[in-house]
Scaffold this motif. Structure first.
Motif, PDB file in Angstrom:
ATOM      1  N   VAL A 179       0.841  -1.293   0.098  1.00  0.00           N
ATOM      2  CA  VAL A 179      -0.084  -0.001   0.022  1.00  0.00           C
ATOM      3  C   VAL A 179       0.904   1.150   0.099  1.00  0.00           C
ATOM      4  N   THR A 180       2.043   1.216   0.441  1.00  0.00           N
ATOM      5  CA  THR A 180       2.974   2.223   0.500  1.00  0.00           C
ATOM      6  C   THR A 180       2.885   3.418  -0.569  1.00  0.00           C
ATOM      7  N   GLY A 181       2.378   4.530  -0.233  1.00  0.00           N
ATOM      8  CA  GLY A 181       2.532   5.546  -1.294  1.00  0.00           C
ATOM      9  C   GLY A 181       1.288   5.577  -2.282  1.00  0.00           C
ATOM     10  N   LYS A 182       0.378   4.548  -2.010  1.00  0.00           N
ATOM     11  CA  LYS A 182      -0.846   4.443  -2.912  1.00  0.00           C
ATOM     12  C   LYS A 182      -2.148   4.470  -2.067  1.00  0.00           C
ATOM     13  N   SER A 183      -2.134   5.193  -0.911  1.00  0.00           N
ATOM     14  CA  SER A 183      -3.260   5.151   0.009  1.00  0.00           C
ATOM     15  C   SER A 183      -4.230   6.070  -0.702  1.00  0.00           C
ATOM     16  N   THR A 184      -5.497   5.609  -1.047  1.00  0.00           N
ATOM     17  CA  THR A 184      -6.345   6.248  -1.841  1.00  0.00           C
ATOM     18  C   THR A 184      -7.502   6.938  -0.848  1.00  0.00           C
ATOM     19  N   CYS A 185      -7.547   6.325   0.407  1.00  0.00           N
ATOM     20  CA  CYS A 185      -8.481   6.628   1.365  1.00  0.00           C
ATOM     21  C   CYS A 185      -8.769   8.162   1.763  1.00  0.00           C
ATOM     22  N   GLU A 186      -9.824   8.817   1.567  1.00  0.00           N
ATOM     23  CA  GLU A 186     -10.228  10.061   1.890  1.00  0.00           C
ATOM     24  C   GLU A 186     -10.913  10.333   3.121  1.00  0.00           C
ATOM     25  N   GLY A 187     -11.592   9.304   3.624  1.00  0.00           N
ATOM     26  CA  GLY A 187     -12.396   9.199   4.610  1.00  0.00           C
ATOM     27  C   GLY A 187     -13.909   9.668   4.322  1.00  0.00           C
ATOM     28  N   THR A 188     -14.150   9.410   3.088  1.00  0.00           N
ATOM     29  CA  THR A 188     -15.540   9.264   2.768  1.00  0.00           C
ATOM     30  C   THR A 188     -16.249   7.880   2.629  1.00  0.00           C
ATOM     31  N   ILE A 189     -17.495   7.934   2.528  1.00  0.00           N
ATOM     32  CA  ILE A 189     -18.257   6.865   2.534  1.00  0.00           C
ATOM     33  C   ILE A 189     -17.960   6.014   1.138  1.00  0.00           C
ATOM     34  N   GLU A 190     -17.537   6.670  -0.085  1.00  0.00           N
ATOM     35  CA  GLU A 190     -17.224   6.141  -1.106  1.00  0.00           C
ATOM     36  C   GLU A 190     -16.139   5.076  -0.870  1.00  0.00           C
ATOM     37  N   PHE A 192     -15.422   3.365   1.462  1.00  0.00           N
ATOM     38  CA  PHE A 192     -15.890   2.068   2.335  1.00  0.00           C
ATOM     39  C   PHE A 192     -16.771   1.173   1.305  1.00  0.00           C
ATOM     40  N   LYS A 193     -17.315   1.833   0.258  1.00  0.00           N
ATOM     41  CA  LYS A 193     -18.061   1.231  -0.725  1.00  0.00           C
ATOM     42  C   LYS A 193     -16.870   0.502  -1.628  1.00  0.00           C
ATOM     43  N   LYS A 194     -16.103   1.334  -2.084  1.00  0.00           N
ATOM     44  CA  LYS A 194     -15.002   0.664  -2.946  1.00  0.00           C
ATOM     45  C   LYS A 194     -14.165  -0.493  -2.360  1.00  0.00           C
ATOM     46  N   TYR A 195     -14.123  -0.188  -0.951  1.00  0.00           N
ATOM     47  CA  TYR A 195     -13.084  -1.079  -0.098  1.00  0.00           C
ATOM     48  C   TYR A 195     -13.943  -2.417  -0.235  1.00  0.00           C
ATOM     49  N   PHE A 196     -15.131  -2.319   0.099  1.00  0.00           N
ATOM     50  CA  PHE A 196     -15.905  -3.879   0.201  1.00  0.00           C
ATOM     51  C   PHE A 196     -16.091  -4.351  -1.103  1.00  0.00           C
ATOM     52  N   GLU A 506      -9.089   1.390   1.692  1.00  0.00           N
ATOM     53  CA  GLU A 506      -8.643   1.575   0.777  1.00  0.00           C
ATOM     54  C   GLU A 506      -9.400   1.271  -0.580  1.00  0.00           C
ATOM     55  N   HIS A 507      -9.111   1.554  -1.879  1.00  0.00           N
ATOM     56  CA  HIS A 507      -9.871   0.955  -2.774  1.00  0.00           C
ATOM     57  C   HIS A 507      -9.464  -0.494  -3.343  1.00  0.00           C
TER      58      HIS A 507
END
Lengths: 585, 1440
Positions: A179-190, A192-196, A506-507
């Motif tokens: 994941v290093t340097g590739k974190s895409t998380c911004e703290g939105t509900i989207e 979480f959606k993408k993650y699952f 993360e996505h």
């Protein structure tokens, strides 16, 4: 250059010569000046070996003079080898009325001197001064520890023939799953959606590949009313028990959800599992009820790894597995850790130890290098070193003492200075800087995939183990492979969301076990264990932290100071362990 | 004849009070006799004597006379023993078991020993048992509980003695403890001290062993603290593994601490078997002596000792917690903190300490008169009051001047220029507080009192003025001439600097010379910026001025003689007295020694110890109002709208059903709510309570007519009564209160709450009273015996006189007018008070009440003051404690009219976090988000029905480690914190009582109320819907396992959405439907999901849903089902099923369920609670009634008000409802009978020289008790009331800020900023530490908690649905709407910037900075998209 030293009656040993030769002009001059000054106090013939070179380099002149102005150097040179050296040290002890190790003594002395000064000041001046001196006191202690660590390698004079030295290390990190340097998380509900969705799709593919057929979409399942042999895959949303004792599992796909019934008798007969976890992705084969509303499972398909015999390589090299060193904790077992590093440097007995050490090529560390700060409330009380950077520089110093030919792989854990939510990226830049002088370390994320000399390692710290133990009755803290097995079965390192293990949305689901590993290395629970599951060797390294108050309260009995070591040519065949100084096979 | 010992004058004072009480009593009696009130007589009995109280308190019946006989004959203690013996022998009733007799005997004896005023005999002894030794002989065990504390050590110890006596009388063997049991005590005592609190005395393990082995009965008890022992667990004869606080208290503070006293009694009473105490005492003595010997050896040169540093450990406990917004004034024992000054001023003593008023202003008015401070020593808390005869603060101004600020005027003048408060000045602590806290006496500071004592002892002549206002030159000459130490005024804090510093300062100063400036001679020294010499002057507290002339700076010192002489320079002869300074440096042991070697006279140590302090609670003075405030105890239901205005109800012709007692007038036939028909005056028998439509209009009209009033303004009434009989208060009273703008408390009185500050002497002008008036009140002379003529004379306060705060006086003026109106217009008698101004109140009697008591004390107002405190005898401030439930506890609430069972955590989150504040460890929110209206269902224990009440606030509190799960029959259960009050039904007495959760036992009865108040009404949308059909559909939908409706029909889907129908939940509209409809639903549900078995029908389903169904069945049919083990089944009995089918309603007010088991569970995280207005209870989980907590305050009210308007009938029925109500009134203050703490207050005019000199040895306060007279020494003599002395004068008792700044700042941020600003100013305060503590205890837990919560959070939908994780579909499966995160990014980051800025500004430790940095990185790592950045850069390059 040699003459400069000869001029002041100094003989250089070959090592010293080499080292001094590598010095800059200025350094050399300073050293010469220092020794000259010293000789004005103790004008004897000095053979400058590694040991004394260190002393002159690392201590200031005053201390060297105080310590060694009465030292009988000739006596020191008459003997040779370790024993004599020790004798010499003893004699110098006599002379100097000090503690066994000369280095210790020196440092002790400096600190106690300063302490005296400090207390003098403290007595007479206001608190403003005291604070400063407290800081210097901490600084002194730090320096003392570091210099002790730095002396590990040099304290061993024995040279062994490192076969591994001539073997090139072959390490390649699977960057796509890092994941290093590739974190895409911004703290939105989207997020979480993408993650699952990603979790679902990845594991779904694995299951589909397994049964070699596409899963039927849940949305249209009602069309299959009464049909048997329907195959579906879903992520578990809810689990309950019906009034008749059947398991009712609600699974979802991207469009819809559906209720799957696992009949009680089938579970009892072992045909269906009774350990389905929330949020795991699982496939079912079975039939749809006549109403088209319920799915009755006949078979449950997990993305499980494929059985095989454990893979080995041809070359006979060894890998040691470490984790949970916890430098900085009052419970950190510095002495045991030091002994291990001494072992690597050749403080060994002949025979099996020598054989292993000479061929030891890799060390894998699965997180918690340090105890960290603020991991739990009130942690500062449990730390001897409350500065996290100082904790890292201490572990870095330890690792520096490991022979350069041994390659080290480091993945972070929940005590390390990265975000607590998993996946955790590699340690931050400012920490990595501390390891700059070392080029035998590979840093990876947690979880991390790396190919080591041809074998695929999955290194995961193990935060989710705490959750698994509570959910799966067969998983036990005392037997780590019983927990690790459950993760492999589900091809996911943290199947249930919302437990103690925080997950960063993360996505890409980095926690999916993308590839079937040859070796699955974990830590976290401070209990070591070893097992083989369908050809994947699972190893949980112990720790270098004594039982903590918390563990005592919780009834957890860690196994500190035990290091699993694998013979890479005989994976799954032999299990070697270094147990607090002893090798067992 | 009075029963107290007093002088003639005092007797006449008491008699005048008694007379006045009687007069008022008679007026009230006369009024009461008219029959308008619930009782025809005054309901507050005037207490007679101890014997009466004992019989009333614990019984047995008829014991009072015998007590009087025995006490008269033998005295108190022997009488107690004798009574105990007689009870055991069965003189007061036979037939009881031995255990019961023993218990009664011990209780009664203890009540006698404690004067029958404390709760200890009742609640301090849980029970008494006869248990068996190993050899199967029987022995006696007394189970002590926490409240035994109120008995005091001696009485506790004597209770054990009584127990032994009872044991012997019963012929029982002695208690033979096992080794394990003995060690258990040792472990517990140790554990108690480390985990819970301190004892007054810390015994050695050996002492405990000796005691336990020898005490002939078992001292055991209930678990009081949820701390468990680790060894010595599960002992057969010890029922609990937790600490037995009561037992430990008795053992340590009773038997061990009071051993000498017991020995005295043992000898006197002739009890055998306690000789071992002598041994114990002897041993202790020996140890002490040995220690002493060693001490003596160490001391060689008594003179040299004066200079020696004294090691006094800092106590950090008070600063363990720093509350955001409440400043720390001094860190523990930090240089520059409060200097200990011994003595008492007329407004200090008894846990109240004197502070210089100038300081109060300098700390930004965070200390006001009466503000509570937490101090390092001697006690934990103190009340701050101004005393200006002690040393004021020394400050450094921004221009570099160092001045001592000794007046309030200067403080106000300079406060904006202050750069640093170098020394906070003195804290005046009286010896009695050391005695009370058993804190070793600390070495006294060098002060004028001590100096004077030395001069006297040496026979040196001096003038008064020289002590108070010395000239610096004269002070030096005087010291040299008389060979006495230098005057304290010119003694500097030499010990604050090093020897080197002193030499440096000497060199620095000697460079200067004398200059004459404006006819004043000054010592002038030039200096440069950053000169250490200047700093040294500051650190030794030497005042100086800085003058800038040209580019040069000069220091001007006015009092330079002592300074230069101290440094060994003879300025008179311009001669350096020192030859070899280096030699002296070497010789000197420390700086104090050095300065004495330099000076030609003795220089004492200015301070040995500094005392730390931080702000506790702000002072308080406000009228007591119920929430919401009401004028009348007349119930009007919901007729008057939310504010319950009866006038509005009448105007709008509204009325409502209320539950009250009433009767039909036999004469006119009208409904009478009063005992006398308001329409024709005939007596009416009231019965009930019953429900009736309130005849508001008639009563309103009649009341106005009665009062001869035309139109009146708003009159706020209550909704319903909480009392048992629900007899209403005459409406006239409420109307008159409203007219006079006063508010009524639950018991009918009007009260004013205020912080109490002690006062023993006053000056007339301080309290706004004229000399003439005072003379009328019996104040004839000032303290010197001179006739009272001027307003600035000092007068001793009579014991029952009080001075009320101005705000109180104003309130009481209105209160008095109300009462006069009441007398005149309602009772039709003469006005009594005729008060027009505050001054007119003087001389009138009031009742004072301490919290948690049921006895009032008569007081007399003699003046009012400007500060927000009441000056009177001090009361104890009980600390509030809050108790709660875990987050998943279901509570029954009403949100915007909809009945809901939601998790308490969810409820908390419905409240706006923006209004959240933090107090006493709890996060409190008061306002619901988006203005939704949230109410909670409570049970009205008086009317025995469920009511809807407002939520005053919701709280979130860090959880204790353990929770208690109380499991009832029918498998209902709930979890709560261990000392949460639980409502238990007492079957025998048919009433509800409270118990702490941990005290609940198996077999206790807990109540499930019938919910017959969940509202009624069919929603608009159902107007055109076939509801029966809908009900069937719902029954199918909820009952079946299917997820959707079988035949998805768009209109039904729509309908479901509107009605908020969702799986696993009974939609809230159903609670309002009629029984018939619900019947349809239930029968369908039974069909779908029910299973018949022999007991009835078993409903299956999700636990939550069944909980809802249970609630529904409860409210509609009065059925309470039985839950299955896993909560996933609900069994309805056959007879209940019948009720459904016949639509019959059960005829009870609820169900009484037995407690089946109690589990202790580990718990982490938070617990939650809410405050339910008025009823203080809520309905949790499967409709179980439990209590929620509240606190009480001190208060005063007018005596006639109490006599006229107080009625027990109005009091809430619940246990504790009687607390804080004047059930008894003490008319004459007997110091013997008040709280023992005050007995330790000292009453001398001066402390002797021996005290000051002795203080250097740091003796225990008891050792030197003979030196200082305390109240205790005067008890039982006339001097207990008069001639109390004090040592320090204060010019004005209200000479300080009146309002603590804490109360004037709004937001937590402002408060925190102000707090840090104060910290920054004070040298003794480490602002860094304050900032760190606030960050660590406040901000970091919040950040970390939210960060963790973010990565495991669930989602919610605006339709109310909640999911533990986001469904894969990404939208709400129920309604298809977008979902919302429960923990937002904003919530996580809330305190991030603030705390980092604070950490930066105040240079917090690296550890904290690192923690914050790590948190910051974690937050960034979670919320920053690294890829986005990359992509952008890639893109950029790509375009190139």
């Amino acid at each position: 250059m040699l003459e400069d030293f000869l001029d002041i009656e100094i003989l250089l040993t070959p090592e010293s010569y080499r080292r001094i030769n590598n010095m800059s002009e200025k350094e050399r001059k300073d050293l010469l000046m220092k020794i000259k000054e010293f000789k004005s106090k103790n004008n004897t013939f000095i053979v400058l070996d590694d040991y004394f070179l260190n002393i002159f380099l690392k201590l200031d002149l005053e201390n060297v003079i105080r310590m060694y102005k009465n030292c009988n150097f000739t006596k020191y040179y008459i003997g040779d080898g370790i024993n004599n050296k020790e004798e010499m040290l003893e004699s110098s002890t006599e002379v100097l009325d000090s503690t066994p190790s000369p280095i210790c003594k020196i440092v002790d002395n400096t600190t106690s001197d300063t302490t005296e000064v400090v207390s003098n000041i403290a007595k007479d001046t206001s608190s403003e001064v005291i604070e400063k001196t407290e800081n210097t006191l901490i600084e002194e202690k730090r320096k003392k520890r570091i210099s002790e660590i730095k002396s590990i390698r040099n304290s061993i004079n024995r040279r062994i023939n490192y076969i591994a030295k001539d073997i090139e290390s072959k390490i390649s990190v699977y960057r796509e799953w890092d994941v290093t340097g590739k974190s895409t998380c911004e703290g939105t509900i989207e997020d979480f959606k993408k993650y699952f969705k990603d979790r679902y799709n990845r594991i779904k593919k694995m299951i589909e590949r397994k049964v070699k057929r596409k899963a039927y979409p849940l949305e249209k399942l009602y069309k299959m009313k009464g049909e048997s042999d329907v195959f579906i895959v879903g992520i578990v949303f809810d689990i309950s028990t019906t009034k008749n004792g059947h398991k009712k599992v609600e699974i979802e796909d991207e469009k819809s959800s559906f209720t799957v019934i696992l009949m009680k008798d089938k579970i009892e007969r072992g045909e269906l599992p009774d350990d389905i976890l929330l949020d795991e992705v699982v496939g079912f084969r079975g039939y749809v009820s006549n109403t088209g509303e319920i799915f009755f499972a006949n078979e449950c398909i997990r993305p499980d790894i494929t059985p095989k015999t454990p893979r080995s390589i041809d070359e006979k090299i060894y890998t040691a597995f470490l984790s949970d060193i916890h430098v900085g904790s009052r419970e950190f077992l510095g002495n045991v850790f030091k002994r291990f590093i001494e072992l690597l440097n050749g403080k060994i007995s002949k025979g099996i130890e020598e054989k292993i050490v000479s061929r030891l090529k890799y060390i894998s560390i699965a997180g918690d290098l340090i105890d960290g700060v603020g991991v739990y409330p009130g942690q500062e009380e449990d730390l001897y070193e409350i500065d996290i950077m100082a904790q890292y520089s201490e572990i870095a110093t330890y690792l520096e003492e490991i022979p350069e030919h041994i390659h080290i792989i480091i993945s972070p854990g929940n005590h390390d200075a990265v975000r607590p939510a998993e996946p955790q990226p590699v340690l931050p830049k400012k920490v990595l800087k501390l390891f700059d002088s070392l080029d035998n370390i590979t840093f990876i994320s947690n979880p991390g995939y790396v190919n080591v000399h041809g074998l695929d390692f999955l290194i995961y710290h193990g935060r989710s183990f705490d959750d698994i133990v509570g959910q799966v009755s067969s998983a036990k803290y005392t037997d780590p492979p019983s927990i690790m097995r459950e993760l492999l079965k589900r091809r996911h390192l943290c199947p249930t969301y919302g437990g103690r293990c925080p997950i960063a949305p993360e996505h890409i689901d980095y926690l999916v076990i993308h590839k079937e590993p040859d070796i699955f290395h974990a830590g976290h629970i401070h209990i070591n264990g070893y097992g083989v599951y369908k050809g994947t060797v699972m190893v949980n390294s112990g720790t270098f932290q004594k039982q903590t108050e918390f563990q005592k309260k919780m009834g957890i009995h860690p196994t500190p100071g035990r290091i699993p070591i694998f013979d890479m040519s005989r994976i799954g065949d032999v299990y070697i362990e270094w147990n607090n100084g002893k090798i067992t096979i | 004849m009075l029963h107290v010992k007093a002088s003639k004058e005092m007797e006449s004072y008491f008699e005048s009070i008694l007379k006045e009480v009687k007069r008022i009593y008679e007026i009230a009696e006369e009024c009461r006799r008219k029959g308008y009130d619930p009782m025809d007589h005054v309901e507050i009995p005037l207490a007679r004597d101890m014997a009466d109280r004992v019989e009333g308190l614990v019984g047995p019946k008829g014991v009072a006379n015998r007590i009087r006989e025995l006490v008269n004959e033998y005295g108190k203690e022997p009488a107690a023993l004798q009574i105990a013996k007689e009870i055991v022998e069965g003189k007061f009733g036979k037939g009881e078991s031995k255990e019961k007799l023993a218990e009664q005997a011990i209780r009664t004896a203890l009540a006698i020993l404690t004067e029958g005023i404390v709760a200890a005999p009742l609640e301090g002894i849980a029970h008494v048992k006869i248990k068996k030794n190993k050899d199967s002989s029987e022995y006696l065990a007394i189970y002590f509980a926490g409240p035994i504390r109120s008995a005091g050590g001696t009485a506790q110890a004597l209770a054990v003695l009584v127990g032994d006596y009872v044991r012997k009388t019963l012929g029982l063997n002695r208690y033979i403890p096992t080794e394990d049991e003995i060690e258990r005590y040792v472990e517990e005592v140790d554990l108690y001290q480390s985990e819970v609190g301190t004892f007054q005395y810390s015994p050695s393990a050996e002492e405990i062993r000796i005691a336990v082995r020898n005490i002939p009965i078992e001292i055991t008890g209930e678990a009081t603290d949820d701390v468990e022992v680790s060894g010595h667990r599960d002992l057969e004869r010890v029922e609990t593994n937790q600490l037995r606080g009561g037992a430990l208290l008795v053992l340590v503070e009773g038997v061990l601490l009071k051993a000498p006293k017991i020995l005295r009694h043992v000898d006197k009473l002739g009890i055998e078997g306690w000789e071992w105490l002598k041994e114990l005492k002897g041993k202790k003595g020996e140890e002490d002596r040995e220690e002493e010997k060693e001490d003596k050896k160490a001391v060689k040169d008594p003179k040299g000792r004066l200079y020696e540093d004294v090691k006094i450990e800092a106590i950090t406990k008070y600063i363990g917690e720093v509350i955001a917004g409440r400043p720390v004034f001094a860190h523990p024992s930090r240089s520059g903190g409060f200097r200990l000054r011994y003595g008492r001023s007329r407004n200090t003593g008894f846990a109240t300490d004197g502070f210089h008023p100038a300081l109060m202003y300098l700390v930004d008015e965070f200390i006001a008169v009466g503000t509570q401070l937490k101090t390092e020593r001697p006690g934990k808390a103190t009340c701050a009051v101004p005393v200006d005869s002690i040393e004021g603060p020394i400050v450094k101004l921004k221009n570099g001047d160092v001045i001592q600020i000794n007046t309030v005027e200067d403080a106000i003048k300079y406060r904006d220029q202050v750069e640093e408060i170098l020394f906070l000045g003195d804290i005046l602590v009286n010896y009695g507080d050391f005695l009370e806290n058993n804190h070793p006496i600390l070495p006294s500071s060098w002060c004028e009192e001590w100096y004077e004592k030395i001069l006297i002892s040496k026979g040196v002549e001096y003038s008064e003025d020289f002590i108070k206002n010395p000239d610096h030159k004269e002070a030096v000459k005087f010291a040299i001439r008389t060979g006495t130490p230098l005057h304290p005024r010119f003694t500097y804090y030499w010990h604050e600097v090093s020897k080197e510093d002193i030499v440096l300062l000497r060199n620095f100063l000697l460079k200067g010379n004398v200059k004459i400036k404006e006819s004043k001679d000054l010592w002038v020294v030039s200096y440069k910026e950053g000169d250490r010499g200047k700093r040294i002057l500051e650190l030794i507290g030497c005042c100086h001025k800085v003058v800038r002339k040209g580019g040069e700076r000069y220091i001007e010192i006015e009092d330079y003689y002592p300074l230069l002489y101290s440094l060994g320079y003879d300025i008179e002869d311009k001669k350096d007295l020192i030859e070899d300074i280096q030699d002296l440096m070497k010789k000197a042991k420390n700086s104090m020694h050095l300065i004495n070697l330099l000076a030609p006279f003795e220089i004492r140590r200015k301070a040995y110890v500094y005392i730390g302090a931080r702000m506790g609670r702000p002072e308080k003075a406000a009228p007591r109002k119920m929430k919401p405030p009401v004028n009348s105890l007349f119930p009007i239901g919901n007729a008057g709208g939310n504010v319950r205005l009866i006038n509005k109800a009448v105007e709008e012709r509204n009325t409502d059903i209320v539950e009250v007692s009433y009767g039909e007038c036999p004469n006119c036939g009208k409904i009478s709510l009063y005992r006398k028909c308001p329409f024709c005056g005939t007596s009416v028998d009231l019965s009930g309570p019953r429900r009736i439509e309130a005849p508001l209009k008639e009563y309103w009209k009649k009341a106005l007519e009665n009062l001869r009033l035309g139109k009146v303004g708003d009159v706020k009434c209550i909704k319903g009564m909480t009392s048992k009989r629900k007899i209403v208060e005459p409406l006239e009273k409420g109307i008159l209160r409203a007219i006079n703008k006063v508010y009524v408390f639950k018991d009918g009185t009007l009260r004013f709450d205020c912080t109490d500050v002690p006062l023993t002497h006053f000056k007339p002008y301080e309290i706004n009273v004229s000399v003439k008036k005072l003379k009328e009140l019996g104040y004839e002379k000032d303290i010197y015996g001179n006739p009272l003529e001027r307003e600035d004379q000092i007068v001793e306060l009579k014991v029952q006189d009080i001075i009320i705060p101005k705000a109180c006086a104003e309130y009481f003026v209105s209160a008095a007018k109300f009462i006069d109106d009441l007398l005149e217009k309602f009772y039709k008698v003469e006005r009594f008070y005729n008060v027009k101004s505050k001054e007119d109140l003087i001389g009138h009697l009031v009742v004072g009440m301490a919290p948690h008591t049921s006895a009032g004390m008569v007081g007399r107002i003699i003046g009012y003051c400007n500060a927000n405190v009441g000056y009177a005898h001090p009361y104890f401030h009980a600390s509030k404690r809050r108790n709660c439930f875990p987050g998943d506890t279901k509570v029954l609430v009403n949100i915007d009219g909809k009945v809901k069972r939601i998790d308490i955590e969810e409820l908390f989150n419905l409240y706006d976090e923006r209004g959240e504040y933090y107090e006493n460890g709890a996060y409190i929110r008061r306002f619901p988000r988006n203005n939704i209206r949230i109410q909670v269902y409570s049970f009205d224990t008086v009317n025995r029905r469920v009511v809807l009440t407002e939520i005053e606030e919701v709280l979130k509190i860090p959880s204790p480690n353990y929770l208690i799960s109380i499991n009832l029959q029918d498998r209902r259960s709930f979890k709560t914190t261990s000392d949460h009050p639980v409502i238990i039904y007492d079957k025998d007495r048919d009433e509800f009582i409270e118990k702490k959760a941990m005290e609940v036992k198996e077999g206790d009865l807990i109540f499930v109320p019938k919910l017959n108040n969940l509202g009624e009404g069919t929603p608009e949308v159902l107007k055109d819907v076939d509801i029966d059909c809908l009900m069937e559909l719902l029954g199918h939908f909820l009952g079946s396992d299917e997820n959707t409706v079988s035949h998805p029909d768009q209109s039904i889907k729509e309908l479901f959405k509107v009605l908020e129908v969702e799986k696993g939940k009974v939609p809230s509209f159903m609670y309002g439907l009629s029984r018939e409809y619900v019947k349809t639903f239930i029968t369908t549900y039974i069909k779908v999901s029910g299973k018949k078995n022999k007991e009835g029908i078993l409903l299956k389903g999700d636990g939550n849903l069944l909980g809802d169904i249970d609630t529904l069945l409860n409210s509609k049919f009065g059925i309470s089902g039985t839950f299955l083990e896993d909560g996933k089944g609900l069994l309805l009995k056959n007879e209940d099923i019948e009720k459904i089918y016949n639509s019959k309603e059960g005829n009870n007010f609820g169900w009484i369920l037995e407690v089946k088991s109690i589990d202790i569970l580990r718990h982490e995280g938070h617990v939650y609670s809410l405050k339910a207005r008025k009823y203080h209870n809520i309905i949790v989980n499967s409709n179980i009634l439990t209590h929620q907590c509240d606190g009480d305050e001190d208060s005063i009210f007018l005596l006639l008000d109490a006599f006229l308007n107080f009625s027990k009938v109005y009091l809430p029925e619940k246990r504790g409802g009687q607390m804080d109500a004047p059930l008894v009134l003490t008319t004459i203050l007997d110091p013997k009978e008040v709280d023992g703490e005050v007995h330790n207050m000292d009453v001398v005019w001066e402390y002797p020289l021996e005290f000051y000199e002795g203080s250097l040895d740091m003796p225990s306060p008891k050792e030197i008790k003979d030196l200082i007279e305390t109240v205790e020494d005067r008890l039982g003599t006339p001097s207990q009331y008069e001639g109390l002395g004090y040592t320090h004068e204060t010019s004005r008792i209200d000479n300080g800020p009146f309002v603590c700044t804490y109360k004037t700042l709004d937001t937590m941020l402002e408060k925190t900023e102000a707090q840090l600003k104060v910290a920054k100013k004070i040298r003794a305060t480490d602002e860094k530490d304050v900032a760190e503590k606030v960050i660590q205890s406040h901000f970091i837990p919040d950040l970390i908690g939210n960060l963790k919560a973010f990565s495991r959070q669930g989602v919610r939908c605006k339709c109310g649905a909640k999911y533990r994780r986001i469904p894969l579909r990404g939208v709400c499966p129920k309604c298809g709407s977008k979902l919302i995160l429960t923990v937002s990014k904003g919530a996580v980051e809330k305190y991030m910037d603030v705390s980092q800025k604070m950490a930066q500004d105040y240079n917090a430790s690296d550890y904290i900075k690192q923690r914050l940095e790590l948190i910051r990185e974690s937050i960034d790592s979670l919320f920053k998209n690294e890829k986005k950045k990359q992509v952008r850069i890639d893109h950029f390059f790509g375009d190139q």
